[in-house]
Design a protein around this motif. Structure first.
Motif, mmCIF file in Angstrom:
data_model
loop_
_atom_site.group_PDB
_atom_site.id
_atom_site.type_symbol
_atom_site.label_atom_id
_atom_site.label_comp_id
_atom_site.label_asym_id
_atom_site.label_seq_id
_atom_site.Cartn_x
_atom_site.Cartn_y
_atom_site.Cartn_z
ATOM 1 N N ALA A 147 0.922 -1.094 0.175
ATOM 2 C CA ALA A 147 0.141 -0.158 0.020
ATOM 3 C C ALA A 147 0.849 1.339 -0.049
ATOM 4 O O ALA A 147 2.085 1.320 0.542
ATOM 5 C CB ALA A 147 -0.930 -0.075 1.157
ATOM 6 N N SER A 148 0.365 2.336 -0.629
ATOM 7 C CA SER A 148 1.098 3.584 -0.503
ATOM 8 C C SER A 148 1.376 3.966 1.080
ATOM 9 O O SER A 148 0.485 3.940 1.621
ATOM 10 C CB SER A 148 0.297 4.637 -1.212
ATOM 11 N N GLY A 191 12.300 16.456 2.024
ATOM 12 C CA GLY A 191 12.655 15.117 2.050
ATOM 13 C C GLY A 191 13.693 14.431 1.166
ATOM 14 O O GLY A 191 13.854 13.016 1.015
ATOM 15 N N CYS A 192 14.204 15.248 0.336
ATOM 16 C CA CYS A 192 15.138 14.668 -0.627
ATOM 17 C C CYS A 192 16.488 14.289 -0.140
ATOM 18 O O CYS A 192 16.944 15.095 0.507
ATOM 19 C CB CYS A 192 15.455 15.692 -1.747
ATOM 20 N N LEU A 250 11.277 7.401 -4.667
ATOM 21 C CA LEU A 250 11.885 8.392 -3.662
ATOM 22 C C LEU A 250 12.094 9.827 -4.120
ATOM 23 O O LEU A 250 12.479 9.931 -5.518
ATOM 24 C CB LEU A 250 13.381 7.890 -2.949
ATOM 25 N N PRO A 251 12.089 10.860 -3.323
ATOM 26 C CA PRO A 251 12.414 12.044 -3.840
ATOM 27 C C PRO A 251 14.054 12.436 -4.035
ATOM 28 O O PRO A 251 14.768 12.046 -3.404
ATOM 29 C CB PRO A 251 11.985 13.021 -2.571
ATOM 30 N N GLY A 282 7.181 9.247 2.291
ATOM 31 C CA GLY A 282 6.570 7.847 2.304
ATOM 32 C C GLY A 282 7.262 7.060 1.134
ATOM 33 O O GLY A 282 8.221 7.332 0.567
ATOM 34 N N LEU A 283 6.413 6.098 0.649
ATOM 35 C CA LEU A 283 6.797 5.024 -0.440
ATOM 36 C C LEU A 283 5.600 4.973 -1.239
ATOM 37 O O LEU A 283 4.640 4.190 -0.586
ATOM 38 C CB LEU A 283 7.582 3.842 0.076
ATOM 39 N N PRO A 284 5.470 5.164 -2.496
ATOM 40 C CA PRO A 284 4.254 5.085 -3.148
ATOM 41 C C PRO A 284 3.980 3.442 -3.781
ATOM 42 O O PRO A 284 5.160 3.035 -3.573
ATOM 43 C CB PRO A 284 4.530 5.931 -4.547
#
Lengths: 474, 465
Positions: free
Chosen positions: B98-99, B129-130, B180-181, B298-300
């Protein structure tokens, strides 16, 4: 068991036979390389962690087949994409699968730099001496004399020699394991499988970069039957591309990566954020110079400290609650050449950040004085280093000139570098831009890592002030 | 031992045999021969197995290039009856991730800091967040990369100086594809090299932030400011049907704010976001206030991250069948339409009663603002319209102003690229009654100065100072 999909849904939506057969021609070496890769992934238990990078070429559809994370790269860029994935999740096992056009031609810069960077990724390089997908053109690995669609009379001297990638990669410092294998008989296939598995194993152990070159058959474009193509690889390619381990060394270190930090205190400290109050000394905006926006130009040679002085003025203004900007001239001559800085100070907001006609000029040498003094606006102020400036160009008659022996004072103080602080003292005394304490506070902030230098800077500042008050126009 | 090797024999479904004969060559006991019947399903001639002398060695299976070709199977009378689905008796299933949404962490912003434009953008990135930066040094953008090289190792992030801009953009493709950014800084010639990668990112729907500090061109040009990449960022992001949100900051503060916005938008749309600055904006030092929060990404669910939950995912821009590629383009077009509706941004300065409208972006907008201030003090009704998004062009806001305007003056450091955007977007918006448009243009690394703009307005017909 293997890491292939149950059904190849991505191969024409898995319809009909395509759901369980590849797009490759009969006898193509890619199928075998895929199979050995899929078996190795399964045997090492890394299917969930694996990311396969599909290249451009016949194996562009690697992602049809491999039941792993899949990413499809632009032509030749697979090693760069692989590094991007590996760095995003160092726990992932990233495989860059590339053909000879992709890796040895258009992607040379990417593969060479990735190999020498040495990060733990595994590269499977399928060399069949020809461009398959585009229809049989010359590859960088095409043999001498070999006829292709773009070398119809044979690869001749003008077209160079076949590129030996395994040897090229092996002679670099960073790769851990490099081997060339083939697929033309059972023995070679068993070796090929072992090599591919070893390349992955090395990544699992975080040891570093591994590279397996697979000599493969392209029966279609060699115009041979699959078994004739096997013989051709054995008899024609092997003398040019000898098989075997080209490099197999223990790494000098094991890679390990921490999880990125999102600790706010650490981040704020790093970017120099502070909640500390800075004392204010000015009662109001220095409206006696301009009601809204004051511009200054500081000019000298690189090393005169014009940029540092400009930044200190900007910091002083911002400490006092005003807006301020500093913009340097910059260029290839950024060391030792002409260096000038434009500063603006505005009560509300700096609009145009450049200072083509400044209110105040600080000139550290003769050429700067000659160039910028005529541009100082009416009722402006020029502050110059009288140690090195001996003549004045034509200037607006309302402009006030204050000459101070900045270099001489700084030399006397034993540190020529404080010349720019002498200039700031002179600026304060000559213009009353901000109170003395404002400037000294900014200087103190600037020296927070070199506190021992502060007394010397205070003295330099005071000497500049005194000299400005005594100054005479030249 | 029902599945011990002795109980297994090679088997092949003729439909999955391409008849390459590698297995015939591999078999030491001549158990396999070429068939003589063309398979009507494939049009190919599969091999025939005679397994009387088979030693179960499996070399023929190792020789078969087809994943579902020759395989070892339980001994049956019908060697060809086994369907691929049952090869290993296991139907592979995977849990779907899940995202994970990103989280806002409150911070104490403290006092404003004094930093360069490029630094402000770097700091905006780490706050957003990069933790992954890939780049290649090029003036006048390099300081941003240098600050990242300094900051990221202290945050256990990744800074990689790539072999070229081409490699750098493809590293972004990898990390962005992993969900990730990530970002890069570049300047015009480097941006040209990145266009291929940007097209792939758009096609594959990979997020990333690309900062282009525009410099003088064409060719090597120089390292002074220009705005001549506007046509690239609005209409030329590599090959194919491509668009990105393009943000155009004008101050160091906006370099930070818009970089943070860029990271939000790049994940919102799963599309790269471009930030264009000019050389001046990259180099200028000014006052920058920090926000009161930072982002932990987060993580998509769509990421190719390299774990069980994301195993089934694919990052790719290839659709070999035309209807599939058309469908992808339609999906992208919907996304572009949403951006056009939702992401137009602009700033107006003294526009309420303006009769003369300056239009400018980046540092030239600051020059124009200075001119407005000066001209207003002379009683001239002039205002400044500043696009903050170069794409989508803020045409909704501009069209509302048009009826009151009797003259538009476009101020730009390029030969009419901004004017083209204005004309094109107004035309597409159906605004046909345009006031005369004139301009103040400089290029080659020279920005239009405040006094040039003032002089231009003074020279306009009917303007009395």
């Amino acid at each position: 068991m293997s890491a292939f999909y149950n059904t190849f849904e991505r191969h024409s939506h898995g319809e009909g036979l395509k759901g369980h057969s590849t797009h490759y021609c009969p006898g193509c070496g890619h199928g075998l390389a895929h199979k050995f890769l899929a078996e190795s992934i399964d045997e090492l238990g890394i299917q969930d962690r694996t990311i396969a990078i599909s290249p451009v070429g016949c194996s562009v559809f690697l992602y049809y087949y491999m039941d792993v994370g899949n990413s499809q790269a632009a032509h030749g860029r697979a090693p760069a994409v692989a590094i991007g994935h590996k760095m995003a999740n160092p726990n992932s096992i990233v495989v860059s699968y590339q053909g000879d056009g992709d890796l040895a031609s258009i992607g040379l810069a990417e593969i060479i730099s990735a190999a020498q960077m040495g990060l733990p990724i595994s590269v499977i390089f399928v060399n069949n001496a020809i461009y398959g997908m585009t229809g049989g053109q010359m590859a960088p690995t095409t043999l001498k004399g070999m006829k292709t669609m773009t070398s119809p009379y044979g690869r001749n001297e003008n077209m160079g020699s076949p590129l030996k990638m395994a040897e090229l990669i092996a002679q670099m410092d960073s790769p851990i394991y490099v081997e060339r294998v083939a697929l033309f008989d059972s023995k070679q296939r068993i070796r090929a499988k072992k090599a591919i598995k070893k390349a992955l194993q090395i990544q699992v152990e975080n040891k570093g970069f591994s590279f397996v070159e697979v000599l493969a058959e392209c029966p279609t474009h060699l115009h041979l039957s699959p078994t004739e193509a096997q013989d051709w690889v054995k008899n024609s390619m092997l003398p040019v591309f000898p098989l075997g381990v080209k490099k197999d060394v223990e790494p000098t270190h094991i890679f390990s990566f921490e999880k990125p930090s999102f600790e706010s205190g650490k981040l704020l400290a790093l970017i120099g954020a502070t909640a500390e109050d800075v004392p204010k000394f000015a009662n109001s905006f220095p409206k006696h110079i301009d009601p809204l926006d004051i511009s200054l130009k500081l000019a000298g040679s690189g090393g005169d400290g014009a940029q540092t002085a400009a930044l200190l003025i900007t910091r002083t203004a911002i400490n006092e609650g005003f807006d301020s900007t500093h913009i340097p001239s910059y260029g290839p001559e950024s060391r030792g050449g002409t260096s000038y800085a434009d500063v603006h100070i505005a009560e509300m907001e700096v609009l145009s950040p450049s200072a083509p006609d400044p209110h105040i000029l600080i000139a550290f040498n003769q050429p700067s004085m000659d160039k910028f003094a005529p541009k100082v606006r009416e009722n402006g102020i020029i502050i110059g280093d009288s140690t090195v400036i001996h003549s004045m160009p034509a200037i607006d008659p309302t402009v006030k000139v204050v000459m101070v022996p900045m270099s001489a004072i700084a030399t006397e103080l034993g540190k020529i570098m404080v010349k720019n602080v002498v200039a700031l003292g002179a600026l304060q005394a000559a213009t009353g831009l901000f109170p003395e304490q404002s400037f000294l506070t900014a200087i103190q902030q600037g020296l927070k890592d070199k506190k021992e230098l502060f007394p010397l800077n205070v003295e330099a500042f005071h000497r500049g002030m005194e000299a400005a008050l005594k100054s005479e126009k030249i | 031992m029902p599945n011990s090797r002795e109980n297994l024999l090679p088997a092949v479904d003729p439909a999955y045999c391409k008849g390459c004969a590698r297995c015939i060559d591999a078999c030491l006991h001549n158990c396999i021969e070429m068939g003589n019947e063309i398979n009507p399903l494939t049009g190919l001639t599969p091999v025939i197995l005679h397994l009387e002398d088979c030693t179960h060695c499996g070399l023929c299976v190792t020789a078969c290039p087809e994943p579902y070709g020759l395989h070892m199977d339980s001994i049956t009378d019908d060697y060809s009856a086994v369907r691929p689905e049952t090869f290993d008796g296991v139907v592979k299933t995977r849990p779907k991730a899940a995202s994970i949404p990103s989280t806002k962490i409150p911070i104490n912003p403290g006092k404003p800091i004094l930093i360069k434009g490029t630094y402000a953008s770097s700091i905006g990135a780490v706050l957003a967040g990069c933790r992954h930066f890939y780049g290649y040094p090029i003036t006048p953008s390099t300081e941003g990369a240098e600050l990242m090289a300094k900051l990221l190792p202290n945050l256990d992030g990744i800074f990689i100086q790539a072999v070229s801009e081409v490699a750098a953009i493809n590293m972004l493709y990898g990390t962005g594809g992993a969900g990730l950014p990530c970002m890069t800084f570049t300047s015009s010639p480097g941006f040209s090299l990145m266009l291929e990668g940007i097209s792939y990112m758009i096609g594959s729907e990979v997020p990333s932030v690309i900062v282009n500090i525009m410099r003088g061109g064409p060719g090597l040009g120089n390292i002074a400011p220009e705005q001549s990449d506007l046509k690239l960022v609005c209409h030329g992001l590599g090959h194919g049907n491509t668009q990105c949100v393009v943000l155009a900051p004008a101050t160091p503060q906006e370099m930070l704010d818009l970089t943070m916005l860029a990271f939000e938008l790049t994940f919102k749309y799963r599309n790269p976001v471009i930030i264009i600055g000019d050389g001046y904006l990259g180099q200028i030092t000014g006052k920058v206030s920090l926000p009161d929060y930072m982002i932990q990404p987060g993580l998509p669910d769509w990421a190719v991250y390299g774990d069980a939950g994301h195993r089934g995912n694919l990052i790719a821009s290839i659709d070999i069948t035309e209807p599939d590629l058309e469908a992808r383009n339609i999906r992208l077009n919907h996304k572009y339409d949403t951006m056009i509706k939702a992401e137009q941004r602009s700033d107006s300065f003294f526009c309420e009663d303006a009769e003369i409208l300056l239009v400018a972006m980046n540092t030239p907008a600051q020059m124009a603002k200075g001119a407005v201030q000066q001209l207003r003090s002379e009683g001239i009704k002039v205002g400044l319209f500043r696009p903050i998004t170069a794409w989508p062009f803020p045409v909704d806001a501009l069209s509302k102003l048009i009826p009151q305007i009797r003259q538009i003056v476009v101020v730009e450091a390029s030969n009419g690229q901004l004017e083209d955007e204005i004309r094109l977007s107004l035309s597409k918006a159906g605004v046909t009654q345009l006031p005369p448009i004139s301009f103040v243009r400089r290029f080659g690394g020279i920005l239009p100065q405040t006094h040039e703009i003032v002089e231009k307005i003074h020279a306009l017909e009917g303007v009395v100072a």
